[in-house]
Design an enzyme around this catalytic site. Structure first.
Site, PDB file in Angstrom:
ATOM      1  N   LYS A 263       1.131  -0.679   0.081  1.00  0.00           N
ATOM      2  CA  LYS A 263       0.055   0.003   0.126  1.00  0.00           C
ATOM      3  C   LYS A 263       0.738   1.031   0.239  1.00  0.00           C
ATOM      4  O   LYS A 263       1.902   1.218   0.810  1.00  0.00           O
ATOM      5  CB  LYS A 263      -0.628  -0.377   0.755  1.00  0.00           C
ATOM      6  CG  LYS A 263      -1.721   1.940   1.188  1.00  0.00           C
ATOM      7  CD  LYS A 263      -2.722   1.146   2.238  1.00  0.00           C
ATOM      8  CE  LYS A 263      -3.830   2.761   2.847  1.00  0.00           C
ATOM      9  NZ  LYS A 263      -4.420   2.205   3.655  1.00  0.00           N
TER      10      LYS A 263
ATOM     11  N   LYS B  87      -2.186  -1.876  -4.464  1.00  0.00           N
ATOM     12  CA  LYS B  87      -3.193  -0.142  -3.844  1.00  0.00           C
ATOM     13  C   LYS B  87      -1.848   1.356  -3.929  1.00  0.00           C
ATOM     14  O   LYS B  87      -1.191   1.172  -3.233  1.00  0.00           O
ATOM     15  CB  LYS B  87      -4.150  -0.742  -2.118  1.00  0.00           C
ATOM     16  CG  LYS B  87      -4.855   0.268  -2.334  1.00  0.00           C
ATOM     17  CD  LYS B  87      -5.265   0.721  -0.935  1.00  0.00           C
ATOM     18  CE  LYS B  87      -6.355   1.711   0.094  1.00  0.00           C
ATOM     19  NZ  LYS B  87      -6.156   1.991   0.440  1.00  0.00           N
TER      20      LYS B  87
HETATM   21  C1  PBG Z   1      -7.686   3.283   6.252  1.00  0.00           C
HETATM   22  C2  PBG Z   1      -7.395   3.200   4.181  1.00  0.00           C
HETATM   23  C3  PBG Z   1      -6.960   4.120   3.235  1.00  0.00           C
HETATM   24  C4  PBG Z   1      -8.124   3.653   2.547  1.00  0.00           C
HETATM   25  C5  PBG Z   1      -8.338   2.517   2.550  1.00  0.00           C
HETATM   26  N1  PBG Z   1      -8.032   2.014   3.890  1.00  0.00           N
HETATM   27  C6  PBG Z   1      -7.123   5.600   3.841  1.00  0.00           C
HETATM   28  C7  PBG Z   1      -5.884   6.037   3.941  1.00  0.00           C
HETATM   29  O1  PBG Z   1      -4.690   5.082   3.979  1.00  0.00           O
HETATM   30  O2  PBG Z   1      -5.628   6.793   3.768  1.00  0.00           O
HETATM   31  C8  PBG Z   1      -8.273   4.579   0.639  1.00  0.00           C
HETATM   32  C9  PBG Z   1      -9.405   3.886   0.305  1.00  0.00           C
HETATM   33  C10 PBG Z   1      -9.242   4.932  -1.329  1.00  0.00           C
HETATM   34  O3  PBG Z   1      -8.833   5.281  -1.436  1.00  0.00           O
HETATM   35  O4  PBG Z   1     -10.557   4.228  -1.954  1.00  0.00           O
HETATM   36  N2  PBG Z   1      -5.943   3.339   6.459  1.00  0.00           N
END
Ligand code: PBG
Length: 338
Positions: free
Chosen positions: A208, A261
């Site tokens: 991520k 992601k």
């Molecule tokens: C929680 C999380 C996030 C997203 C999914 N789980 C936000 C982040 O990491 O700030 C983002 C999902 C999206 O942008 O659609 N940590």
């Protein structure tokens, strides 16, 4: 005719005019016959945002077509999604109260826990996936417990075990840790196994990235950090080898499904991850990727439906087995329901 020796096979390479690649593109039936990537509703997971209260179905400004739903409304939406062929929903919670530890994330009466029970009561076969993180639950908006201004990894793991257990008890099928803490998959696996939840699946947000594409989500989930950013735990967009290391570690710790992601700017990472590991791979077509299409379509600059299908297909083509996407409902108008 030239016969070219490739690695382990002979490839016949004939040239024009004998070879005419356009022959197979001429009609829709021919194109379907030789299509390499299939996209179907069974590949898509739909995110849902659960809020406290009752009777609430309120449009989310940053995510057109999506609503904040209270627990009593969420099963209805899940039913609508399951009717159009969605097999799984990914739940995010906006709790009533926030504190520095994010303790409302671990509450058996928390919004996601209650929503899970409500959905499972009505739709036992619909997969309920819970995002496991703390950013929606902490008063400071970071993804874990702060110590001297930084997210402390191991203190966060202590809270993570509590959240995982309460989600498993509520009946989620899949837990998806998204906070990028080291050792999180192992911590969740051992805690679940000790409590008798050996069958609860872990879908790890393994690679991520610290991405600007999460903007609309943070508004939707009220989870923007009140100070600083997430670069101390989420990955540098410049790295691929690191993504592969993260995935390897999560698999060692017991992840059943791994994730890359965002998706679109990281198709190369998806492709390499699939080739290297050959395990179930998810990709998250994140909020900014969705919002860009909606905004451009709203201005008449692009064809919304064609762009949506092209994007989803490209993510599958790169190697993702499943795609988490805000387009699930829109895509159902075009896709097979299996
Ligand atoms: C929680 C999380 C996030 C997203 C999914 N789980 C936000 C982040 O990491 O700030 C983002 C999902 C999206 O942008 O659609 N940590």
């Amino acid at each position: 005719m030239n016969v070219v020796r490739a690695e382990n096979k002979y490839e016949q390479v004939m040239s024009y005019p004998i070879t005419r690649p356009r022959r197979l593109r001429r009609t829709s039936a021919l194109r379907a016959l030789v299509r390499e990537t299939e996209l179907s509703m069974g590949d898509l997971i739909a995110p849902l945002f659960v809020v406290s209260g009752s009777g609430i179905k309120r449009a989310i400004g940053s995510l057109p077509g999506h609503d904040h739903l209270s627990v009593d409304m969420v099963a209805e939406e899940a039913l609508a999604l399951s009717k159009i062929g969605v097999k799984g929903v990914l739940l995010f919670g906006l709790p009533e109260t926030k504190d520095p530890l994010g303790s409302s994330a671990c509450d058996e009466r928390g919004v996601v826990q209650q929503a899970t029970r409500a959905i499972k009561r009505e739709l036992p076969d619909l997969l309920v996936i819970a995002d496991l993180c703390f950013c929606e639950y902490t008063s400071h908006g970071h993804c874990g417990v702060l110590l001297n201004g930084e997210v402390d990894n191991d203190l966060t793991l202590v809270e993570t075990r509590k959240q995982a257990l309460s989600l498993a008890q509520a009946g989620v099928d899949i837990i998806a840790p998204s906070g990028m803490m080291d050792g999180v998959v192992g911590a969740i696996r051992s805690c679940l196994d000790e409590a008798g939840y050996q069958q609860t699946v872990i879908m790890a947000y393994s690679a991520k990235y610290a991405s600007s594409f999460y903007g609309p989500f943070r508004e939707a989930a009220d989870s923007a950090p009140s100070h600083g950013d997430r670069q101390g735990y989420q990955m540098d967009p410049a790295n691929t080898e690191e993504a592969l290391r993260e995935i390897a570690l999560d698999l060692e710790e017991g992840a059943d499904i791994v994730m890359v992601k965002p998706a679109l700017s990281y198709l190369d990472v998806i492709s390499r991850a699939k080739q290297q590991f050959r395990v179930p791979l998810a990709a998250y077509n994140v909020s900014g990727e969705y919002a860009m299409v909606k905004a451009a379509a709203g201005q008449g600059l692009i064809d919304h439906d064609r762009m949506m299908l092209e994007i989803l297909t490209s993510i599958r083509r790169a190697g993702a087995d499943l795609v988490i996407t805000y387009f699930a409902k829109d895509a159902a108008r075009f896709l097979r329901h299996n």
